[in-house]
Write a protein that holds these residues in place. Structure first.
Motif, short mmCIF file in Angstrom:
data_model
loop_
_atom_site.label_atom_id
_atom_site.label_comp_id
_atom_site.label_asym_id
_atom_site.label_seq_id
_atom_site.Cartn_x
_atom_site.Cartn_y
_atom_site.Cartn_z
N HIS A 241 -35.49 14.35 16.51
CA HIS A 241 -35.63 14.41 18.02
C HIS A 241 -35.22 15.91 18.51
O HIS A 241 -35.93 16.22 19.51
CB HIS A 241 -34.28 13.34 18.43
N ARG B 185 -28.01 6.44 14.24
CA ARG B 185 -28.50 6.19 15.69
C ARG B 185 -28.45 4.80 16.02
O ARG B 185 -28.28 4.56 17.30
CB ARG B 185 -29.77 7.03 15.72
N SER C 190 -34.44 2.35 24.10
CA SER C 190 -34.90 3.61 24.77
C SER C 190 -34.21 4.70 23.80
O SER C 190 -32.97 4.65 23.18
CB SER C 190 -34.27 3.66 26.32
N GLY C 191 -35.05 5.84 23.71
CA GLY C 191 -34.48 6.88 22.99
C GLY C 191 -35.17 6.90 21.66
O GLY C 191 -35.10 7.88 20.80
N MET D 116 -41.26 12.57 21.75
CA MET D 116 -40.36 13.03 22.59
C MET D 116 -40.60 14.38 23.26
O MET D 116 -41.39 14.97 22.47
CB MET D 116 -38.88 13.12 21.71
#
Ligand code: EJD
Length: 401
Positions: free
Chosen positions: A54, A323, A338-339, A345
């Motif tokens: 990320h 996560r 989401s994410g 990203m």
């Protein structure tokens, strides 16, 4: 005194057939090994944990794209095709083409497509049930057919030659990996396929209305140059077909192998969109991408030197229990996906994601209306690609509603 911890290494081949057949155990081992792992076979560093993947995707200054997002370093090797103005570019060059596509493919612009795509999906489901009955191949009869019916029309390319789009994309996504047997397999046809793809990007070949014409209109307004326009059209044809085909295969497989989740979707048809995102998290149709460091970068006490390739395992990050919790490996409509990094990203995040979601929503909604149950009727067969997690075939049996 701090103890120097040696950099974890792996000599496994992420692009070998064993890993491509089932990458899940390899991903778990990479995450367990540490925040950064040296892949000795290719002399690249790798991130498999959500946190580092990320962060790297968001740090475009430290992890550049202009040196190529495949294994090949464009600072050293000539790319096999002229680089993409979006994917293989950094700010500031990246930004004008990105802005143009973002508007053309944005939620507002797509509203005029929804009604037609919903009707097309209903017609396709009806057609498959009539022609094949309750047993058919969900890859070749649905996942490949639907995007190829709606997307090239939306771009505005002629009907002839559309069968070139999938093999062109298959080779493109293989070519981000090492020059292995998968790349070799596509090499003999790529000249012909590239020539056809590039020819579709010319203004006079494109329909007067569509994403292609919209790109040329943006060039007329000076938002991009006329030299850039055909390459931006090429980005649509490159990134828009195989990705959605395998994304649809992923969500169909997710439901066929989790019948309780299909029951849940039918009770709550508005969940089709989030179901697609959960499937993109769960399966990660785009598995990996590289970045290139622009300076020495410290991660977990180790220094990745300037100019090195870093392999980002999107699929591993999308199932990182740190996560996603202990049930990260489950496809669960109750989860908030989401994410997830399945669309990337940061500033390169998939510009076509609204198109992909609309395709998936149209097809899932049509299926949910017409089909009470969907089950695997035999073993599904993987399609190996250096970048994509894909299916070759997926026999299913449906129970009409
Ligand atoms: C891509 C991962 C292009 C291009 C853009 C994006 C992709 C491929 C090609 C889709 C990468 O601009 O040609 S998912």
């Amino acid at each position: 005194m701090t103890l120097a911890v040696s950099l974890p290494t792996s000599d496994a081949d992420p692009f070998g057939h064993a890993v491509l057949e089932d990458p899940i155990p390899f991903h778990a081992a990479l995450r367990a090994a540490g925040p950064v792992v040296h892949l000795t076979r290719y002399d690249v560093h790798a991130f498999a944990r959500y946190e580092q993947v990320h962060a790297a995707l968001r740090d475009w200054q430290g992890f550049q794209s202009a040196a190529g997002v495949g294994l090949a370093n464009f600072r050293v090797e000539k790319p096999w095709r002229p680089p993409s103005l979006l994917l293989e570019a950094d700010p500031p060059h990246h930004d004008a083409p990105r802005r143009v596509l973002q508007k053309i493919l944005g939620p507002r612009a797509l509203r005029k497509l929804r009604e037609g795509w919903t009707a097309d999906a209903e017609a396709l489901v009806e057609e498959v049930l009539t022609e094949h009955g309750p047993e058919f191949d969900a890859v070749t009869r649905l996942a490949e057919v639907f995007p190829l019916r709606v997307f090239p029309d939306a771009v505005g390319i002629p009907a002839a030659g559309r069968e070139n789009l999938l093999p062109y994309g298959d080779h493109l996504f293989n070519a981000f990996g090492p020059p292995n047997d998968l790349v070799e397999k596509g090499a003999s046809r790529i000249g012909e396929l590239s020539a056809w793809t590039n020819a579709q990007c010319a203004r006079d070949v494109l329909a007067p209305a569509g994403f292609g014409a919209d790109i040329w209109a943006a060039a007329d307004r000076g938002e991009i140059t006329r030299e850039q326009a055909p390459l931006v059209v090429r980005s649509l044809l490159s990134a828009g077909v195989d990705t959605t085909v395998h994304g649809l295969s992923a969500v169909l497989y997710a439901f066929a192998s989790n019948p309780d989740q299909w029951v849940r979707l039918r009770a709550e048809p508005g969940a089709a969109r989030v179901a697609f995102d959960e499937a993109v998290r769960w399966e990660s149709p785009v598995q990996t991408f590289f970045r290139t460091t622009t300076r020495d970068i410290e991660v977990g006490g180790h220094v990745i030197p300037d100019g090195h390739k870093v392999l980002l395992f999107l699929g591993a990050a999308n199932r990182d229990p740190e996560r996603w919790g202990s049930r990260a490996d489950e496809f669960d409509l109750g989860r908030d996906p989401s994410g997830h990094v399945g669309f990337g990203m940061g500033l390169h995040q998939c510009v076509g994601q609204h198109v992909a979601r609309l395709e998936a929503e149209s097809l899932l909604t049509a299926l949910a209306r017409r089909v009470a149950a969907i089950d695997l009727a035999g073993p599904a067969v993987r399609h190996h690609n250096n970048t994509l997690r894909a299916w070759e075939s997926m026999p299913v049996r449906v129970t009409p509603a």
